[in-house]
Design a protein around this motif. Structure first.
Motif, short mmCIF file in Angstrom:
data_model
loop_
_atom_site.label_atom_id
_atom_site.label_comp_id
_atom_site.label_asym_id
_atom_site.label_seq_id
_atom_site.Cartn_x
_atom_site.Cartn_y
_atom_site.Cartn_z
N LYS B 418 14.36 25.98 28.65
CA LYS B 418 14.77 24.69 28.12
C LYS B 418 13.55 24.01 27.55
O LYS B 418 12.77 23.39 28.26
N LYS B 419 13.40 24.14 26.26
CA LYS B 419 12.19 23.61 25.64
C LYS B 419 12.59 22.62 24.54
O LYS B 419 13.57 22.82 23.84
N ILE B 420 11.79 21.58 24.42
CA ILE B 420 12.00 20.62 23.34
C ILE B 420 10.88 20.83 22.32
O ILE B 420 9.74 20.45 22.56
N LEU B 421 11.25 21.45 21.22
CA LEU B 421 10.25 21.75 20.19
C LEU B 421 10.28 20.71 19.08
O LEU B 421 9.27 20.45 18.43
N HIS B 422 11.46 20.11 18.84
CA HIS B 422 11.64 19.24 17.67
C HIS B 422 12.05 17.86 18.11
O HIS B 422 13.02 17.70 18.85
N THR B 423 11.30 16.88 17.65
CA THR B 423 11.62 15.49 17.94
C THR B 423 11.42 14.68 16.67
O THR B 423 10.66 15.08 15.78
N ALA B 424 12.09 13.52 16.60
CA ALA B 424 11.90 12.65 15.44
C ALA B 424 12.04 11.21 15.89
O ALA B 424 12.81 10.92 16.81
N TRP B 425 11.30 10.33 15.24
CA TRP B 425 11.33 8.91 15.58
C TRP B 425 11.77 8.13 14.36
O TRP B 425 11.27 8.34 13.25
N HIS B 426 12.72 7.22 14.56
CA HIS B 426 13.21 6.36 13.49
C HIS B 426 12.02 5.62 12.87
O HIS B 426 11.15 5.14 13.58
N PRO B 427 11.97 5.54 11.53
CA PRO B 427 10.79 4.95 10.90
C PRO B 427 10.57 3.48 11.19
O PRO B 427 9.46 2.97 11.05
N GLN B 428 11.63 2.78 11.58
CA GLN B 428 11.45 1.35 11.84
C GLN B 428 11.83 0.92 13.24
O GLN B 428 11.21 0.05 13.81
N GLU B 429 12.83 1.52 13.80
CA GLU B 429 13.33 1.05 15.09
C GLU B 429 12.93 1.99 16.21
O GLU B 429 12.44 3.10 15.97
N ASN B 430 13.15 1.55 17.41
CA ASN B 430 12.89 2.40 18.58
C ASN B 430 14.11 3.24 18.88
O ASN B 430 14.83 3.03 19.85
#
Lengths: 258, 448
Positions: B418-430
């Motif tokens: 169970k690995k988390i390789l890909h994440t993304a953060w909204h450019p403006q909000e949390n």
């Protein structure tokens, strides 16, 4: 000692990974294979440095003694046609003219021919090209009749039929071992060291199976080997591998499993 | 606090949504291989191993319930790449989507680039909510009318219809890469983009598919001399002449395209000397950089190697300004991780909107939030157990050795599948999107 076991294990695992990468979907991944080959190289360095470092120092002593013996024998043989009291090796050379020329040729060839007596049958199977080196084969026919019975008793000869196969690179790595085997002074340390020498020899041979792009692993300057990104010799590699696997002794089961 | 993009330990993260199948039996084609928000954050794209792209759209907030946070719902799904076969080399080309990058929006339609190992495609995603009705010669279903029955003439008009989202391939950029493409990056000039494989980087114009310029080539004359490969590449967010690429040896090179046509000589080389006390068989593998990302400001860049995240100031080449350990407890397990191939996992990393927090994934479905301003970090978990609506995520702790405290998990209990390789953060909000093997979790900041 533990380092050696660990290094050997890592080498086996790395070779397995490289082998498996050939059948993976999407083609050979250059990055992963490069990293695996770097690990393989590091492990090999540790393995060999440990080997020469002191663990098998006695083997070196045995080897140097054998060199002296062989030199002495060559000097005796130089006048030519001297067989009776000469050691087993020379008996193997026989009195046929083409074979008698051998002592004057390189010592490497001397070591080969009696060993060559047993090897050509395995050689013919092992060589994919089908053209086993002509030299030793001819020698064998010359002195074969007498060489074979003498060779039957040589310890460990049967266990390394694959020594002669492959490119000169593995040949080079293997030749010191032949000299050890041939001379009639098999110390217990000498016999013990043979399986360990075998490992390097077999690993080198396995590397040869997987393609000449691994020449870097076997060369002196240790340039990192390339992966087989653009080499497509999977076909011949497979044949080599199958026949190689048949001939490996149980000590290298780990590699065989891959 | 929405809009500032601040995060870290002042922020409490809570579960918002999870996308994907629930059952534990994961079909290989459903494995998520890339996640990317668009420039406004309204759209969230995922790519998977089966070559599909799924786009989620953020719903505008419900005015009846002002406290409820907006949700992401499926907007469009399409098959981007199909498996192909290279007959010359007898190799199958995987359809797995390696990267998706959005283009800045210029008109009503959205554009994104998606790539597999060999081919990059430009997709146009457009909405259709009207259709013409009242043709003279055709029926509504398209059949042609018998011309003898037509006695009058009318003008077709547009009438509203159910919203339909169409994805169509507008450009196909193929046959430019011998090795496997690992990165694409759109330039700030909005006209060009780069694509990088193991040994070469090519520069493309978005309008031109039949040629590309090679700007970096590290292939040695003799492949036996190969010592490093390119692992990631990115354009600077503001300077259209600058890009960086990372290597398997742990170095990052910054190149200026104004200096020469072929950027084999770097303008800057970022490298940290190796700590000799940490040397092992696997030192070379764990120093290989798996991801490089510029900060939004363009002043910093972040690199991810197997065990750590490093922040570099572009003005200082000899060492990073910050180093964060992601899962140092794995250092003693490198041999096992080599055996099960986990050591080759390529983790990505991302910045939050104002560059104060960075995030990256780990094993056991853990992911790490590293707060740069407060020098604090937290480990969170994406799991079905913590998936009740608006449930606050509890920090997780891994026990490296010795006595395991309550609520801690020991290293040997970690699930390395169970690995988390890909994440993304909204450019403006949390709002963050975290991809486990086949599920996409969306977490949001807790709103009081």
């Amino acid at each position: 000692m533990e380092y050696k076991v660990e290094a050997h294990r890592i080498m086996s695992i790395s070779l397995g990974k490289i082998y498996n990468s050939r059948v993976q979907r999407g083609g050979i991944k250059l990055h992963k294979n490069l990293l695996v080959s770097l690990v393989l190289r590091s492990a090999r360095q540790v393995y060999l440095s440990d080997y020469y470092g002191g663990v098998c120092f006695s083997a070196q002593q045995v080897e140097s003694k054998e060199w002296e013996l062989m030199d002495a024998e060559q000097n005796k043989l130089r006048p030519a046609a001297e067989e009776g009291p000469a050691p087993q090796k020379d008996a193997g050379l026989g009195d046929a003219t083409p074979v008698a020329d051998e002592p004057t040729s390189q010592p490497q060839a001397d070591g080969e021919s009696p060993a060559g007596a047993q090897q050509p049958p395995a050689e013919a199977d092992a060589e994919t090209g089908g053209t086993s080196p002509a030299g030793p084969a001819e020698d064998q026919t010359g002195g074969g009749g007498r060489a074979l019975p003498d060779e039957a008793g040589t310890p460990g000869a049967h266990s390394c039929p694959t020594r002669k196969r492959g490119a000169e690179k593995s040949h080079h790595a293997c030749s010191p071992q032949k000299r050890t085997k041939v001379t009639p002074t098999p110390d217990s340390s000498g016999a013990a060291e043979e399986p360990e020498e075998m490992e390097t020899g077999n690993v080198s041979n396995l590397i040869t199976i997987f393609g000449s792009s691994f020449s870097g692993l076997l060369s002196k300057d240790d340039t990192p080997p390339a992966s087989e990104g653009e080499d497509g010799d999977s076909g011949s590699g497979q044949i080599c591998c199958d026949q190689m696997l048949k001939n490996l002794n149980p000590w290298t089961t780990a590699i065989v499993a891959f | 606090m929405a809009g500032t993009g601040a995060g870290g330990n002042d922020v409490q993260w809570c579960f918002s949504q999870v996308k994907g199948a629930i059952d534990d039996d994961v079909a290989e084609a459903d494995i998520i291989s890339t996640v990317e928000f668009n420039h406004s954050g309204e759209l969230l794209a995922t790519g998977d191993k089966g070559g599909r792209v799924v786009i989620f759209q953020q719903e505008t907030e419900n005015k009846c319930q002002p406290l409820s946070r907006s949700e992401y719902n499926v907007y469009s799904t399409f098959q981007s790449h199909e498996p192909e076969f290279d007959y010359l080399k007898s190799l199958e080309i995987e359809e797995k989507i390696n990267k998706i990058r959005w283009l800045p929006q210029k008109n009503a339609a959205q554009f994104l680039l998606s790539t597999n190992d060999k081919t990059i495609k430009l997709w146009k995603i457009s909405e259709r909510d009207k259709r013409p009705e009242g043709y003279n010669l055709k029926e509504e279903d398209g059949r042609y009318r018998d011309s003898t029955t037509i006695t009058t003439l009318r003008v077709p008009v547009f009438r509203p219809m159910d919203l339909m989202v169409e994805a169509s391939p507008r450009r196909i950029f193929a046959n430019a890469h011998t090795y496997h493409i690992n990165s694409i990056s759109v330039n700030s000039d909005n006209e060009t983009y780069l694509s990088a494989d193991d040994l070469r980087i090519n520069l493309w114009h978005l309008e031109i598919t039949d040629r590309s310029f090679n700007i970096v080539d590290i292939k040695p004359a003799n492949m036996e001399d190969l010592t490093e490969v390119i692992t990631a590449a990115e354009f600077h967010p503001h300077q259209c002449n600058t890009f960086v690429y990372s290597s398997s040896k742990g170095t990052i090179r910054l190149c200026d395209m104004r200096a020469s046509a072929l950027c084999d000589r770097h303008s800057k080389l970022f490298e940290e000397p190796e700590d000799p006390s940490n040397r092992s068989f696997f030192s070379e593998i764990i120093s290989s950089i798996s991801d490089v990302k510029f900060s939004h400001s363009g002043r910093y860049m972040m690199t991810r190697d197997y065990l750590s995240v490093k922040i570099w100031d572009l003005n200082m080449e000899n060492r990073p300004v910050e180093t964060y350990q992601v899962h140092e407890y794995l250092r003693s397990k490198l041999c096992s991780l080599y055996e099960n191939d986990c050591i080759f996992d390529k983790f990505e990393c991302c910045w939050n909107g104002n560059d104060s927090v960075v995030m990256t994934g780990s094993y056991n479905n853990f992911f790490r939030m590293l707060d740069r301003s407060q020098r604090r970090d937290v480990t969170l978990e994406a799991s079905r157990e913590s998936s009740k609506p608006r449930q606050v995520l509890k920090p997780r702790r891994v026990c490296a050795g010795g006595k395991r405290k309550k609520d801690e998990i020991s290293v040997d209990s970690l699930d390395f599948n169970k690995k988390i390789l890909h994440t993304a953060w909204h450019p403006q909000e949390n709002i963050i999107a975290v991809a486990t093997t086949n599920n996409l979790y969306i977490f949001q900041e807790k709103v009081n």
